[in-house]
Write an enzyme that holds these catalytic residues in place. Structure first.
Site, PDB file in Angstrom:
ATOM      1  CG  ASP A   1      42.295  77.156  21.916  1.00 49.61           C
ATOM      2  OD1 ASP A   1      41.385  78.000  21.777  1.00 49.61           O
ATOM      3  OD2 ASP A   1      42.990  77.062  22.942  1.00 49.61           O
TER       4      ASP A   1
ATOM      5  CG  ASP B   1      52.333  84.582  39.033  1.00 48.19           C
ATOM      6  OD1 ASP B   1      53.081  85.500  38.644  1.00 48.19           O
ATOM      7  OD2 ASP B   1      51.101  84.712  39.139  1.00 48.19           O
ATOM      8  CG  MET B   2      57.330  86.229  34.600  1.00 51.59           C
ATOM      9  SD  MET B   2      58.924  85.358  34.651  1.00 51.59           S
ATOM     10  CE  MET B   2      58.706  84.175  33.322  1.00 51.59           C
TER      11      MET B   2
ATOM     12  N   GLY C   1      49.290  86.909  29.301  1.00 53.42           N
ATOM     13  CA  GLY C   1      49.646  87.460  30.606  1.00 53.42           C
ATOM     14  C   GLY C   1      51.098  87.840  30.778  1.00 53.42           C
TER      15      GLY C   1
ATOM     16  CD  GLU D   1      48.160  90.917  26.733  1.00 51.90           C
ATOM     17  OE1 GLU D   1      47.586  91.681  27.544  1.00 51.90           O
ATOM     18  OE2 GLU D   1      47.564  90.021  26.105  1.00 51.90           O
TER      19      GLU D   1
END
Length: 396
Positions: free
Chosen positions: A146, A283-284, A331, A334
């Protein structure tokens, strides 16, 4: 034609994708969850089918054996030796690994030594490498870091204003993360814009549960938001991002929550960010639902999240002296159209603007208004494909 598998091993999971190369066709993909726990879950997807089974999987070696046997069971391969290469995502390569590397000699030992820079990730990544080496010892095994994409950062960007000895003796510096994703979407942005990557200035926003933002000039990373570890930078799902370091000794003195380094790591990495501020979720989707219901803590968490991202984009517009495009991926990047709209609306005076008709769930590509000077792009990331490409390149 060859078959190459890309692996992303977590502490209790193994995500994989099998490619036919060089066609870059996905033959199958899957996820093994809850490794080391009872009722492990193995999911395999191929030819429009999805198969799931509940098993007791004790370790990564057993998980790899189940993965390979499933590929044979579903007639995706006839024998293990059809797979000629395996690529492993590794979070931290430090200053030692500047590019993807074949696993030979002391490479795996070096990966494990670098666990100091990514204690939540590198040990699990190394476990995945060892598991495949045990079962498929003769195939080409590659580690893809990464951090590699960010080794092009200038010293003024990666050094911290600490006494020099902490860099020379302890290698304390900015390393960044998500480099494979930033590299991929930068290349795809050039294709979408119809311009050479070498001519572009891009700000790539990898926004998932973890998140980072990178300034890309002529295809190279010149600065990035994550730092010495993936804890730095923007506010994330469960991570603080940047905070005043003096908060830590203060809380050590006046609370019972910060007694050990493990306590500090737990709170900053796993109990903060969206989860910590909202006291609801990391979590959005949950945050947006709570915001719609008028929840104050969720609304504050969302506003802070957007604010930190806007500030980093503004900072990198200064670093790059402008930009040709801002790219959203991963996530949240997008899939959360309201989030993208809110981020861009707060920095629209830079010359970027989102077309509401284009900015809808599931749409990828250019979502800018025609008049926008800085294009806003949504590009799905594909880190597994980058890994597979590197395996094929290094096999030669």
């Amino acid at each position: 034609m060859t078959k190459t598998i890309a692996i992303n091993a977590g502490s209790s999971s193994l995500k994989w994708q099998l490619y036919l190369m060089p066609e870059e066709k996905v033959l199958a993909k899957g996820l093994i969850e809850r490794i080391g726990l009872k009722d492990s879950i193995s999911t395999v997807k191929f030819d429009g089918c999805s198969e799931q089974q509940i098993l007791d999987i004790e370790n990564h070696t057993q998980a790899v054996k189940i993965l390979l046997d499933d590929l044979i069971r579903f007639d995706i391969i006839k024998a293990y030796d059809e797979i000629t290469g395996v690529g492993h995502r590794v979070v931290a390569g430090g200053e030692y690994f500047k590019e993807s590397t074949v696993v030979e000699g002391d490479v795996l030992e070096k990966v494990e030594e670098l666990s100091l820079l990514a204690p939540l990730h590198n040990p699990a990544n190394a476990a995945g490498v060892r598991a495949f080496k045990e079962l498929l010892p003769d195939i080409t095994s590659v580690v893809v870091f990464d951090t590699s994409f960010h080794t092009s950062m200038p010293e003024k960007a990666y050094r911290y204003p600490l006494p020099t000895k902490y860099y020379t003796e302890n290698k304390v510096r900015k390393y960044g993360a998500h480099g494979t994703s930033h590299q991929f979407v930068a290349g795809e942005a050039a294709k979408l814009l119809g311009r050479p990557l070498e001519d572009l200035k891009l700000i790539t926003c990898h926004i998932g549960n973890g998140g980072s933002i990178t300034a890309v000039k002529a295809g190279k990373s010149v600065d990035t938001s994550m730092g010495f570890t993936p804890l730095g930078g923007i506010m994330m799902g469960t991570r603080t991002g940047d905070i005043d370091p003096a908060i830590i000794p203060y809380l050590m003195q006046y609370t019972e929550d910060f007694n050990t380094p493990e306590d500090i790591s737990r709170v900053l990495n796993r109990e903060s960010g969206l989860l910590g501020v909202s006291a609801n979720s990391s979590d959005m989707r949950d945050i947006e639902a709570a915001v719609a219901e008028g929840n104050h803590e969720a609304s504050l968490a969302y506003e802070m999240y957007v604010d930190r991202i806007q500030k980093y984009i503004g900072q990198y517009l200064a670093v790059l002296n402008g930009a040709d495009a801002i790219v959203f991926t991963a996530g949240v990047g997008e899939n959360a159209e309201n989030f993208r709209r809110d981020v861009i609306s707060g920095i629209s005076w830079f010359g970027c603007d989102v077309d509401d008709e284009k900015n809808v769930f599931g749409v990828t590509g250019d979502i800018s208004t025609e008049a926008a000077k800085i294009r806003v792009l949504v590009i799905p990331t594909d880190e597994e494909l980058v890994i597979a490409r590197d395996v094929e390149r290094l096999k030669k």
